[in-house]
Design a protein around this motif. Structure first.
Motif, PDB file in Angstrom:
ATOM      1  N   LEU A   1     -67.730  65.879 -15.099  1.00  0.00           N
ATOM      2  CA  LEU A   1     -68.239  64.702 -15.791  1.00  0.00           C
ATOM      3  C   LEU A   1     -69.228  65.063 -16.895  1.00  0.00           C
ATOM      4  O   LEU A   1     -69.202  64.471 -17.985  1.00  0.00           O
ATOM      5  N   VAL A   2     -70.105  66.027 -16.628  1.00  0.00           N
ATOM      6  CA  VAL A   2     -71.173  66.333 -17.590  1.00  0.00           C
ATOM      7  C   VAL A   2     -70.834  67.501 -18.501  1.00  0.00           C
ATOM      8  O   VAL A   2     -71.567  67.743 -19.471  1.00  0.00           O
TER       9      VAL A   2
ATOM     10  N   GLY B   1     -61.850  64.605 -15.676  1.00  0.00           N
ATOM     11  CA  GLY B   1     -62.947  64.125 -16.507  1.00  0.00           C
ATOM     12  C   GLY B   1     -62.662  62.753 -17.086  1.00  0.00           C
ATOM     13  O   GLY B   1     -63.533  61.869 -17.101  1.00  0.00           O
ATOM     14  N   LYS B   2     -61.426  62.541 -17.548  1.00  0.00           N
ATOM     15  CA  LYS B   2     -61.067  61.236 -18.105  1.00  0.00           C
ATOM     16  C   LYS B   2     -61.131  60.160 -17.029  1.00  0.00           C
ATOM     17  O   LYS B   2     -61.625  59.052 -17.272  1.00  0.00           O
TER      18      LYS B   2
ATOM     19  N   LEU C   1     -63.001  60.083 -14.279  1.00  0.00           N
ATOM     20  CA  LEU C   1     -64.383  59.775 -13.921  1.00  0.00           C
ATOM     21  C   LEU C   1     -65.084  58.975 -15.014  1.00  0.00           C
ATOM     22  O   LEU C   1     -65.831  58.030 -14.726  1.00  0.00           O
ATOM     23  N   ARG C   2     -64.844  59.337 -16.281  1.00  0.00           N
ATOM     24  CA  ARG C   2     -65.459  58.584 -17.375  1.00  0.00           C
ATOM     25  C   ARG C   2     -64.912  57.166 -17.453  1.00  0.00           C
ATOM     26  O   ARG C   2     -65.660  56.210 -17.683  1.00  0.00           O
ATOM     27  N   MET C   3     -63.604  57.018 -17.242  1.00  0.00           N
ATOM     28  CA  MET C   3     -63.022  55.679 -17.246  1.00  0.00           C
ATOM     29  C   MET C   3     -63.534  54.849 -16.070  1.00  0.00           C
ATOM     30  O   MET C   3     -63.791  53.657 -16.193  1.00  0.00           O
TER      31      MET C   3
ATOM     32  N   LEU D   1     -66.476  55.143 -14.671  1.00  0.00           N
ATOM     33  CA  LEU D   1     -67.830  54.734 -15.018  1.00  0.00           C
ATOM     34  C   LEU D   1     -67.814  53.569 -16.004  1.00  0.00           C
ATOM     35  O   LEU D   1     -68.594  52.611 -15.867  1.00  0.00           O
ATOM     36  N   MET D   2     -66.934  53.607 -16.997  1.00  0.00           N
ATOM     37  CA  MET D   2     -66.852  52.516 -17.961  1.00  0.00           C
ATOM     38  C   MET D   2     -66.398  51.212 -17.307  1.00  0.00           C
ATOM     39  O   MET D   2     -66.927  50.134 -17.596  1.00  0.00           O
TER      40      MET D   2
ATOM     41  N   SER E   1     -54.052  57.943 -16.186  1.00  0.00           N
ATOM     42  CA  SER E   1     -55.020  59.041 -16.224  1.00  0.00           C
ATOM     43  C   SER E   1     -54.904  59.957 -15.023  1.00  0.00           C
ATOM     44  O   SER E   1     -55.188  61.138 -15.130  1.00  0.00           O
TER      45      SER E   1
END
Length: 462
Positions: free
Chosen positions: A54-55, A226-227, A229-231, A233-234, A320
């Motif tokens: 993620l980071v 990563g995609k 986890l970011r999605m 979070l969004m 994803s």
């Protein structure tokens, strides 16, 4: 002796296949046992790997701006720690304030509970069934003879009360264990980010030394996880912010806190959204003497769920993870059984990693077939199987899906005719080739008859 003779008569290829399947089951059982027994080690490590996914883009962004590796890592990890610590402190403060205000709502809660009891005691359609069941139970009690000595004195065993020191130790253990786990997770994150290239090279070696395949596998895993986890979070943020604003407008106390709780709890699949909805509904029940606040809160949550599940998530997620819906549910059950609630949170990313690995390791092709979202059969294979199974309607669905796949909405007749010709060239004719190759060996007379009749009905209907 019969089993031994049978194994001797088995062809070498079939025997090798049986041995591979048996070895796969044994290795899989050992891995599951290791995951369960070593969960105290594997859970922090899995959390750290996902946080590193993620980071890592932020770290790479800072390095692209000219900042050295170590300062970039410590800035990103420190920022994550600051955000989490600030959120935890705010939640603790809000909970303390709320606990002081709750006693003044006892009268409202008592009145509503009394009204619910009165409603439950009123006449209903189930009264007749309840009376019948009570009559049957009383009849059974009359038939069963009473014991000679019915009055037996009950003995209650009272355990020894905890001392103050024991209570303090128990409380410290409950508080310090999660803090220690969080510290281990962030330590792992720093080590993974520092040794990123070295771990990358070691994993390439484990994949057999093929640098091309190994690089593609690692890049796909990093991009996909990563995609996701970011999605995630969004999606959670687009749900939590409107929820906080809506609850504030309705008048539910600590509205911002419930929005933050919703953002965090929606990382837990399936049960997280339900748990995050219980608290504001219960608080609305306690605060408002009428039922208006409860109804408005329930309506807000239902509206946000509909928008999030049917608009936001399909738009942001897409494909994803590459996992089918059934596999996501089964994976959630499996990882929950192995690792508990943390396993439920990690179920989708871990299963997606397994899918990526199975795409590049030939021996794990069975796993890719079982858990992937891509169809297991090609269109011409599905078309042939539907006809052989005497399912002409499903064969029609396969044809219509193939034709409509790349067809514009307002397509001209010429373009439609091209897609139909493409269907016959890429689906129907290859399906007939499958039939021809196994006409005298694999296909029975019944299969040939079904295919012949199915093609006649298909051509007549199509």
């Amino acid at each position: 002796m019969q089993d031994l003779n049978a194994s001797k008569q088995m062809p070498p290829a079939d025997l090798h296949k049986v041995i591979r399947i048996t070895a796969g089951f044994i290795i899989g059982s050992l891995l599951i046992a290791a995951l369960y027994l070593g969960k105290d080690i594997f859970i922090p490590l899995a959390l750290a790997i996902l946080l590193a996914f993620l980071v890592d883009p932020l770290v790479m962004k800072l390095r692209g701006w000219g900042l050295p590796q170590m300062p970039s890592i410590f800035i990103v990890v420190g920022l994550a720690l600051a955000i989490l610590s600030g959120a935890a402190s705010y939640l603790g403060y809000q909970l303390g304030q709320l606990s002081q205000e709750l006693p003044q709502y006892q009268g409202t809660i008592q009145k509503k509970m009394d009204s619910i009891r009165q409603f439950a005691r009123g006449p209903s359609v189930w009264d007749g069934a309840k009376t019948t069941i009570d009559t049957v139970e009383n009849s059974i009690d009359d038939v069963v003879p009473e014991e000679k000595n019915p009055k037996v004195q009950q003995v209650k065993v009272v355990g020894q009360q905890q001392t103050t020191a024991e209570a303090v130790m128990a409380w410290s253990e409950r508080v310090l264990n999660p803090l220690a786990t969080a510290g281990i997770v962030f330590l792992f994150v720093i080590l993974i980010l520092v040794n990123r290239k070295d771990l990358h090279d070691r994993f390439l070696k484990l994949l057999g030394g093929n640098l091309n395949i190994g690089t593609d596998a690692l890049d796909e895993a990093a991009n996909r996880i990563g995609k996701y986890l970011r999605m995630q979070l969004m999606v959670n943020v687009t749900y939590g912010i409107p929820m906080a604003l809506g609850l504030w407008f309705i008048g539910v106390p600590a509205a911002i806190m419930w929005g933050m709780v919703a953002i965090v709890m929606r990382f837990v699949p399936y049960v997280g959204p339900m748990i995050s909805a219980i608290f504001p509904i219960a608080l609305a029940f306690a605060v408002d003497p009428t039922w208006n606040m409860v109804l408005w809160t329930v309506g807000l949550i239902l509206l946000l769920e509909l928008v999030s599940n049917n608009i936001i998530e399909p738009w942001l997620y897409g494909g994803s993870t590459g996992l089918s819906t059934l596999v996501i549910i089964i994976a959630a059950m499996f990882w929950t059984a192995v690792w508990g609630p943390i396993g439920l949170i990690l179920s989708t990313p871990l299963t997606a990693c397994l899918l990526v690995l199975s795409s590049y390791v030939p021996s794990l092709g069975l796993i890719k077939t079982l858990i992937g979202s891509t169809p297991a059969l090609a269109p011409h294979e599905r078309f042939y199987q539907r006809l052989v199974a005497d399912d002409v309607q499903d064969a029609m669905d396969v044809a219509q899906t193939f034709i409509a796949e790349k067809l514009p909405k307002d397509a001209m007749d010429e373009i439609k005719a091209r897609r139909v010709n493409a269907f016959y060239a890429k689906v129907a004719i290859p399906a007939i080739r499958i039939f021809s190759s196994g006409h005298n060996t694999e296909a029975s007379a019944e299969h040939r008859l079904r295919l012949h009749q199915g093609l006649k009905l298909f051509n007549h209907s199509f």
